[in-house]
Write an enzyme that holds these catalytic residues in place. Structure first.
Site, PDB file in Angstrom:
ATOM      1  N   GLY A  17     -13.022  -1.615   3.232  1.00 36.65           N
ATOM      2  CA  GLY A  17     -12.055  -0.710   3.790  1.00 36.65           C
ATOM      3  C   GLY A  17     -12.546  -0.135   5.136  1.00 36.65           C
ATOM      4  CE  LYS A  48     -12.214  -4.960  -1.705  1.00 42.80           C
ATOM      5  NZ  LYS A  48     -11.722  -3.847  -2.292  1.00 42.80           N
TER       6      LYS A  48
END
Lengths: 386, 386
Positions: A118, A189
């Site tokens: 993020g 991720k």
């Protein structure tokens, strides 16, 4: 920089807002199925070709999410010679080799900083570190929803269902939270981080992932008394005698409380790499959210405008995963005690379960899958080496 | 890239070793007063002009340290049109405006990633963040020696002198540890961080600094029971109604134990910024050492080779410090109870001292300087807002 923005959801709106304050970048088109009357400074269109055929557009930002049509749109954009910036972890972790190859072939930039971490400048720093260091491992708390749930269990003593329900009411967990709590989001991720760290293209689905769906309050309470806190960790490391192979997995992990990892609260993330020269370096911050994620996308825009390329190594080395070569101790709670793996496991009682000696990651994940297939109860958590 | 390396001490040797493994960069000269027979792949010289007059040399790395002759050597190098990379925090924090101005005038790069954070990619990330975000504050544990000492006091219950003595025996503290324990090292790093974050050029000596020389075991023990751990923190933030002014200071700080900052052990550092869009982002890692610091220098080399400029804003805004506009609660232990500031201070007893209500940073630091000038005892620690 003249931009075509694909998708106008939470992050798309955030990117649009941040870019609106900059003089050096202009969103000329927004691609969306809806009319979007609030967008007055760009042309809203449903026609991909209109954007790709405009020679003024040099860069597209893909924020549609999911596999289709994002996959086709990104491929067509690369083929049309546009730089591509995307936050799409599913797309990138699934089609990494193909899309990176296409970007190199067409001489354009493909950047995806927002796909992991993020607002934390994670992949860009990992990529920078790999220019000078040989990276040995990457690991961390990469999912805010599971951290919120586990933090509530740890700090407030809640049970899993109660903590998840509250996270859903507050908007920190989705109505269907499977992707988060089963570790699939963390798996994407982790795969991407491994690719950037080691210059490989691992197969996303080969990354063993076991989430927190089956954790109970009795697990977290038992280990809290012993100085541990439970976190969902994604990890990838070099294994084998010369570090020639790669292990990558996602699993609940018992972290000593007196560490940075043991003190990450709410929806925050922490991700770390360990490399030659520098030892272990950690990054902490907001792992998701409209503006943190939008910020990461805009950072990619600034880097593309500065002439920087992608986040990847010069060449990708095909490397199958070797989770049989990574091993550590586990906490295991299960009623599948008839399985041969369980029977021969070296273990001592610990709370409602057992603490094992070092076991390979692939054996433990295989056992859990067998237990679930047999309708048995199973929860496990690894002990990392610190 | 063809390099002239100034200085061949701990970090200089580390940089030389790392660069020796790279094909894209070559150290052509090493500038040192010693003959250095171990250097066989570069010319060792005592003559600065020999290096600066060689047109093949595009970049110099200054690792002499201290103010002189480093200041003259760096100025001459910039004037000769060479890119300059340096780890010299004293030089940079003292002559920031002049050296940055000179680099801009000559169109060369001046980079100094290693001057704060050691192996942590701190200044480079701060500089990157400032491209997209408005930075509100920077803060952190920027000195490994003081963290080692305070960590020993916290975890092992040692007294200050014992912890410092052990750090000196182990090589984590210098024979004269004044620069570290009095907060001067942290002051340079705080000033540099403020400059990069806010696009200013603060005067290093105007940064209020109070170190850990006067801390006692009774201070750390009292607050440990209440859930705090003592750390030496450098902080800079925007203050004033519109954030038009800047506060910057170094002081012992009582950190809640259940935070990342409260769990940094040994010589590690943690530094954070808070900015628009992203909230608070933390960086943790090795703040010093031959290879971590050498790594940061080589990262600067790679960035210069990639055509990136400096770490600074387009223009520097002259901004005097306003530490009178930053205020928070303090723990204060002193026998200078006759001072008017102490008399009128709103406070309640806490251990061997007092806990105050919010007091301005400049008033507290002024009081401590007065107390010391009067030969009185004084120790204080701030409570940060989290």
């Amino acid at each position: 920089m003249v931009i075509g923005l694909f998708g106008f959801g939470t992050v798309g709106k955030g990117v649009f807002d941040i870019l609106a304050q900059r003089a050096d970048m202009r969103v000329k088109y927004v691609l969306d199925l809806r009319p979007l009357p609030e967008v007055t400074t760009a042309k809203v269109t449903r026609d991909l070709e209109e954007i790709l055929s405009d020679p003024e557009v040099d860069t597209v930002i893909e924020l549609i999410g999911g596999m289709n049509p994002a996959y086709q749109f990104v491929k067509k954009s690369l083929l049309a010679g546009k730089n591509v910036i995307t936050a799409n972890k599913l797309l990138l972790s699934t089609h990494y080799g193909e899309l990176v190859g296409l970007a190199k072939e067409k001489g354009v930039s493909l950047r995806f900083s927002a796909a992991a971490g993020g607002g934390i400048p994670w992949l860009v720093n990992l990529s920078r570190a790999a220019r000078v260091s040989r990276i040995a491992s990457v690991s961390g708390i990469m999912n805010g929803t599971t951290n919120y749930v586990l933090d509530s269990m740890d700090v407030l003593g809640k049970d899993f269902d109660e903590a998840l329900g509250e996270a859903q009411r507050l908007g920190f967990a989705e109505a269907d939270p499977s992707s988060d709590i089963d570790g699939l989001d963390t798996r994407h991720k982790t795969a991407l981080s491994a690719n950037v760290a080691f210059g490989v293209a691992v197969e996303d689905e080969a990354v063993d992932a076991f989430g927190i769906r089956f954790v109970k309050k009795l697990d977290t309470e038992y280990w809290k008394e012993k100085g541990y806190v439970l976190k969902l960790i994604g990890k990838a490391c070099r294994v084998g005698e010369k570090g020639e192979a790669v292990a990558a997995y996602v699993e609940p992990t018992l972290i000593p409380k007196d560490t940075p990892e043991g003190n990450i609260h709410g929806c925050d993330n922490i991700i770390s790499f360990e490399g030659s020269h520098i030892g272990k370096t950690h990054f902490i911050g907001a792992g998701a959210g409209r503006y943190p994620t939008g910020y990461a996308v805009v950072q990619d825009c600034v880097d593309v405008a500065a002439g920087l390329g992608g986040l990847y190594h010069e060449s990708l080395v095909p490397t199958p995963l070797s989770n049989c070569k990574a091993a550590h101790a586990y906490y295991l709670r299960t009623d599948f005690t008839s399985d041969p793996f369980f029977v021969r496991l070296e273990k001592t009682p610990a709370g409602e379960g057992w603490r094992t000696t070092a076991v390979s990651v692939s054996e433990m994940h295989d056992f859990a899958r067998r237990a679930l297939a047999h309708g048995k109860e199973v929860f496990f958590a690894g002990f990392p080496e610190f």
